[in-house]
Design a protein around this motif. Structure first.
Motif, short mmCIF file in Angstrom:
data_model
loop_
_atom_site.label_atom_id
_atom_site.label_comp_id
_atom_site.label_asym_id
_atom_site.label_seq_id
_atom_site.Cartn_x
_atom_site.Cartn_y
_atom_site.Cartn_z
N LEU A 163 22.20 46.81 56.21
CA LEU A 163 23.53 47.41 55.92
C LEU A 163 24.61 46.29 55.71
CD1 LEU A 163 24.68 50.20 55.53
CD2 LEU A 163 25.07 50.33 58.03
N HIS A 164 24.88 45.67 56.61
CA HIS A 164 26.04 44.61 56.53
C HIS A 164 25.57 43.26 56.48
CE1 HIS A 164 28.14 48.55 58.18
NE2 HIS A 164 28.65 48.16 56.88
N GLY A 165 24.22 43.07 56.45
CA GLY A 165 23.85 41.84 56.16
C GLY A 165 24.06 40.64 57.66
N SER A 166 24.13 41.42 58.71
CA SER A 166 24.13 40.50 59.99
C SER A 166 22.75 39.94 60.29
CB SER A 166 24.46 41.51 61.12
OG SER A 166 25.74 41.92 61.16
N SER A 167 22.55 38.60 60.69
CA SER A 167 21.34 38.02 60.87
C SER A 167 21.24 37.39 61.99
CB SER A 167 21.26 36.77 59.67
OG SER A 167 22.45 35.91 59.68
N PHE A 168 20.06 37.45 62.47
CA PHE A 168 19.87 36.78 63.85
C PHE A 168 18.46 36.36 63.91
CE2 PHE A 168 21.72 41.14 63.67
CZ PHE A 168 22.75 41.02 64.73
N LYS A 169 18.10 35.36 64.93
CA LYS A 169 17.07 34.48 65.04
C LYS A 169 16.00 35.35 65.76
CE LYS A 169 16.67 30.30 65.06
NZ LYS A 169 15.98 29.24 64.10
N VAL A 170 14.76 35.66 65.13
CA VAL A 170 13.93 36.61 65.79
C VAL A 170 13.27 35.90 67.15
CG1 VAL A 170 13.21 37.73 63.69
CG2 VAL A 170 11.73 35.40 64.54
N THR A 171 13.39 34.56 67.63
CA THR A 171 12.96 33.89 68.50
C THR A 171 13.50 34.33 69.78
OG1 THR A 171 13.99 31.95 68.03
CG2 THR A 171 11.70 32.08 67.41
N ASN A 172 14.88 34.20 69.74
CA ASN A 172 15.81 34.45 70.88
C ASN A 172 17.12 35.45 70.80
OD1 ASN A 172 17.66 32.95 69.11
ND2 ASN A 172 17.31 31.02 70.35
N GLY A 173 16.95 36.13 69.54
CA GLY A 173 18.07 36.80 69.13
C GLY A 173 19.31 36.43 68.97
N GLU A 174 19.49 35.19 68.85
CA GLU A 174 20.75 34.59 68.55
C GLU A 174 21.47 35.03 67.26
OE1 GLU A 174 22.85 30.03 67.96
OE2 GLU A 174 20.64 30.20 68.50
N LEU A 175 22.79 35.50 67.33
CA LEU A 175 23.34 35.70 65.99
C LEU A 175 23.85 34.65 65.47
CD1 LEU A 175 25.44 37.96 64.80
CD2 LEU A 175 27.13 37.18 66.14
N ILE A 176 23.60 34.59 64.15
CA ILE A 176 23.77 33.65 63.20
C ILE A 176 25.03 33.89 62.16
CG2 ILE A 176 22.78 32.52 60.94
CD1 ILE A 176 20.05 32.66 62.26
N ASP A 177 25.08 35.22 61.70
CA ASP A 177 26.16 35.75 60.79
C ASP A 177 26.48 37.17 61.26
OD1 ASP A 177 28.14 35.67 59.03
OD2 ASP A 177 27.05 35.28 57.45
N TRP A 178 27.76 37.48 61.23
CA TRP A 178 28.21 38.95 61.54
C TRP A 178 28.66 39.54 60.34
CZ3 TRP A 178 26.90 41.96 65.57
CH2 TRP A 178 27.75 43.07 65.93
N CYS A 179 28.17 40.71 59.82
CA CYS A 179 28.62 41.60 58.85
C CYS A 179 29.23 40.79 57.66
CB CYS A 179 29.68 42.64 59.47
SG CYS A 179 29.05 43.38 61.13
N PRO A 180 28.62 40.05 56.81
CA PRO A 180 29.22 39.30 55.81
C PRO A 180 29.05 40.28 54.65
CG PRO A 180 26.98 38.37 55.93
CD PRO A 180 27.25 39.56 57.16
N SER A 181 28.46 41.26 54.28
CA SER A 181 28.54 42.04 53.19
C SER A 181 28.71 43.23 53.47
CB SER A 181 27.04 41.75 52.56
OG SER A 181 26.11 42.15 53.25
N PRO A 182 29.10 44.01 52.51
CA PRO A 182 29.57 43.58 51.17
C PRO A 182 31.02 42.96 51.28
CG PRO A 182 29.90 45.97 51.28
CD PRO A 182 29.08 45.61 52.40
N PRO A 183 31.51 42.12 50.43
CA PRO A 183 32.70 41.32 50.87
C PRO A 183 33.76 42.46 51.09
CG PRO A 183 31.72 40.56 48.91
CD PRO A 183 30.80 41.74 49.24
N ILE A 184 34.60 41.94 52.08
CA ILE A 184 36.15 42.72 52.51
C ILE A 184 35.35 43.93 53.43
CG2 ILE A 184 38.13 43.73 52.00
CD1 ILE A 184 38.19 42.47 49.32
N ILE A 185 34.66 44.53 52.88
CA ILE A 185 34.30 45.86 53.62
C ILE A 185 33.35 45.58 54.97
CG2 ILE A 185 32.87 48.08 53.43
CD1 ILE A 185 33.83 48.10 50.71
N GLY A 186 32.33 44.71 54.54
CA GLY A 186 31.44 44.24 55.62
C GLY A 186 32.31 43.58 56.87
#
Length: 234
Positions: A163-186
């Motif tokens: 939905l908003h492109g948040s990304s996480f490591k599957v090994t430990n669940g660590e947050l990499i990026d928080w709601c980067p898309s779509p631009p502005i709205i995300g």
């Protein structure tokens, strides 16, 4: 979403624009109510400060060393325990970890493939990373609870919310990026929500048969519901 057959991408984009506008209106309303308390009717209680009440003469007046009847009644009411708190207070529910079969075999999943399961009331997502290693994470994105199974991408050892492109490591669940898309709205939709890591579960496949099992707290749902009702009714 564009990879899923039968998906109306235009409809999804319009829905995202609408959500973004609502988010901006909500942020602006909270800011306005913070600057001018009471300017937004539904948020009046959020930032307003209740004025201190001066004690009434009747409650503090004494006559010949005796407190008035109304004063005694008010003191008794203040010391009496809350009936609601006594009635709805819940006990602490301890975790109960248990290996539960998912009904899947290791051979059922290919690299970057995902399967959603509900085990003892817990929504989990079983899959394999880019190298074919088995993993298990929570199926609901920590942002607003979007099901990761509805179009999430696995890139190496990273899973990306559809939905908003948040990304996480599957090994430990660590947050990499928080709601980067779509631009502005995300990014706007991510502002009011506290950043959290993705839940990760221990997973294994049996030596004989390759059955996939996940270590789940079978009391997790019960504990969440008890804490929810305690906060609402106490």
């Amino acid at each position: 979403f564009a990879k899923r057959p039968g998906t109306d991408l235009k409809k999804k984009q319009l829905s995202e624009l609408k959500n973004g506008r609502l988010a901006m209106i909500g942020v602006a309303s909270m800011f306005a109510n913070h600057v001018i308390p009471g300017s937004v009717p539904f948020l009046t209680g959020s930032y307003a400060t209740q004025p201190e009440k001066e004690p009434s003469p009747a409650s503090s007046s004494t006559l010949c060393g005796k407190t008035s009847g109304s004063g005694l009644h008010a003191a008794a009411a203040a010391q009496a325990p809350s009936k609601t708190a006594a009635r709805y207070t819940t006990q602490v529910i301890l975790p109960a970890l248990q290996w539960i079969k998912t009904g899947l075999k290791a051979s059922d999943l290919g690299p970057t493939e995902l399967k959603a399961k509900n085990l003892a009331g817990v929504d989990v997502l079983v899959g394999k990373d880019g190298s074919g290693k088995l993993f298990c994470v929570g199926n609901l994105c920590p942002h607003i609870g979007t099901p990761m199974s509805e179009g999430a991408d696995v890139i190496g050892d990273v899973i990306v919310c559809p939905l908003h492109g948040s990304s996480f490591k599957v090994t430990n669940g660590e947050l990499i990026d928080w709601c980067p898309s779509p631009p502005i709205i995300g990014p706007l939709t991510g502002l009011p929500i506290e950043k959290k890591n993705l839940a990760v579960f221990d997973v294994r496949s049996s030596f004989f048969g390759g059955d996939i099992e996940v270590l789940v707290d079978t009391n997790a749902k019960k504990a969440w519901e008890a804490d929810y009702w305690k906060g609402i009714l106490d």
